[in-house]
Design an enzyme around this catalytic site. Sequence first.
Site, PDB file in Angstrom:
ATOM      1  N   HIS A  64       0.846  -1.198   0.000  1.00 61.48           N
ATOM      2  CA  HIS A  64       0.000   0.000   0.000  1.00 61.48           C
ATOM      3  C   HIS A  64       0.874   1.237   0.000  1.00 61.48           C
ATOM      4  CE1 HIS A  64       0.483   1.619   4.150  1.00 61.48           C
ATOM      5  NE2 HIS A  64       0.817   0.376   4.435  1.00 61.48           N
ATOM      6  N   CYS A  65       0.299   2.350  -0.486  1.00 66.48           N
ATOM      7  CA  CYS A  65       0.966   3.654  -0.415  1.00 66.48           C
ATOM      8  C   CYS A  65       0.115   4.544   0.473  1.00 66.48           C
ATOM      9  CB  CYS A  65       1.158   4.244  -1.813  1.00 66.48           C
ATOM     10  SG  CYS A  65      -0.381   4.543  -2.701  1.00 66.48           S
ATOM     11  N   ALA A  66       0.199   5.842   0.293  1.00 70.29           N
ATOM     12  CA  ALA A  66      -0.507   6.760   1.184  1.00 70.29           C
ATOM     13  C   ALA A  66      -2.024   6.658   1.061  1.00 70.29           C
ATOM     14  CB  ALA A  66      -0.079   8.198   0.908  1.00 70.29           C
ATOM     15  N   ARG A  71      -3.663   4.166  -1.500  1.00 73.38           N
ATOM     16  CA  ARG A  71      -4.159   3.037  -2.290  1.00 73.38           C
ATOM     17  C   ARG A  71      -3.618   1.699  -1.819  1.00 73.38           C
ATOM     18  NH1 ARG A  71      -2.355   5.434  -8.174  1.00 73.38           N
ATOM     19  NH2 ARG A  71      -2.482   7.607  -7.576  1.00 73.38           N
TER      20      ARG A  71
END
Length: 471
Positions: free
Chosen positions: A27-29, A31
């Site tokens: 995951h990113c910030a 998504r």
Amino acid sequence: MAKTDQQIAREVIDAIGGQDNVSSIAHCATRLRIMVHDKEQIDQEKVEEIEKVKGAFFNSGQYQIIFGTGTVNKIYEAVTGLGVTAKSKEKVKTESVKQGNAFQRAIRIFGDVFVPIIPVLVATGLFMGLRGVIMNEQILAWLGMTAEDISPNFILFTQVLTDTAFAFLPALVAWSAFKVFGGSPILGIVLGLMLVNPALPNAYAVGDGSAEALKFFGLIPVVGYQGSVLPAFFVGLIGAKLERALRKRIPDAIDLIVTPFLTLLVMITLGLFVIGPIFHGLETVILSGTKWVLDLPYGIAGLVIGFFQQIIVVTGVHHIFNFMEIQLLEEFKYNEFNPIISAAMTAQGAATVAVGLKTRNAKLKALALPSAFSAFLGITEPAIFGVNLRYFKPFICGLVGGAAGGFLASLFHLKASGMAITVLPGILLFIQDIGQLPFYLLVLAVSFIVGFTLTWFFGYSDKMAEELKAK
């Protein structure tokens, strides 16, 4: 009754074809990034109906589900709690690196290198803005002061804050490139610092004629590469690959000494005599081309860029703007892309607001309004993928609004003092020149009005949405 994170996680796994279809997840910030074995097993409509999901799409070989800041961390933990294989973002990027065409892969690599150094460039831009406020003659006059009343030591302190990141930019770029391409980041830092060693003629001094380039072999001009990007990028890329190749061939007993020695020796020689002159020349050509486009008369540049910028975001190659913005800031100390990009983002957010206010669908309303707020803070993916592109016409209306705002931004010759913060936070980049701030606010207002009005009257209705869903 709201569902728990564990329930949402189970629904996500079921909608993408079950746990057996998941290769890895990260995951990113905002998504959840999932690598799947078979994309045909994904039920897109089912994914989009899941509570808290703001949109889902394929990009860079990954299936990305937008949950938003904070929420994505909780859903990620719930998904991995179900036994799904978790991997770092770097490993997921490695698995997806072969996805897309050659141009997309190249821009993706550029993004991987430049994104980690953007926060310090953002901070530098804010420092530039604050320094501009402090040194602004009008503001000083309000305080009953003049520029002569400011301590020279304080001015020197502000120069340290505003100049350091760009003076040593090659070290940042080479460090990040070594990290991305699997080398030792410390070697990247040292190589980058070698490119700006004070023993070399300063690039800025050579540029203004106060110093001359060194001539090696009576032919090759050698200067420092203060503020340069491409020479450091390719020194980092080639240097990391050279280091990895050497480590495979040099015996472990002498690896600690020989590998760094040969890597630094070979790469600084190539950097100063081959890579530097070639790619600095290319960089100059790209900068000249960029400036030529931005200087087109009658607001043409803003009109075109304002319309297409969010389309470029959808394709996933928008990191090319990072490179251009860095070049502008390094060379001219201002960034003309920023206000145009802000206009494009504002218009997409406005289109989403129109959808949210007009629809009677409670789920869509709950999705649209927070997504629009995110767009006004500079993150448009929830608005684009969660709402506007789903119904398409709002996206087009947003593009037109972006073109209108971009046109004005170009016509007013707006120039930000930094990069990477946009729309409402981007106001901070225009306080350096107080005279520009009202025009920046006008650009945002026009972008909003055009995007909102077009969407309200022509871009969306619940009947239109039902017909689209039926098709």
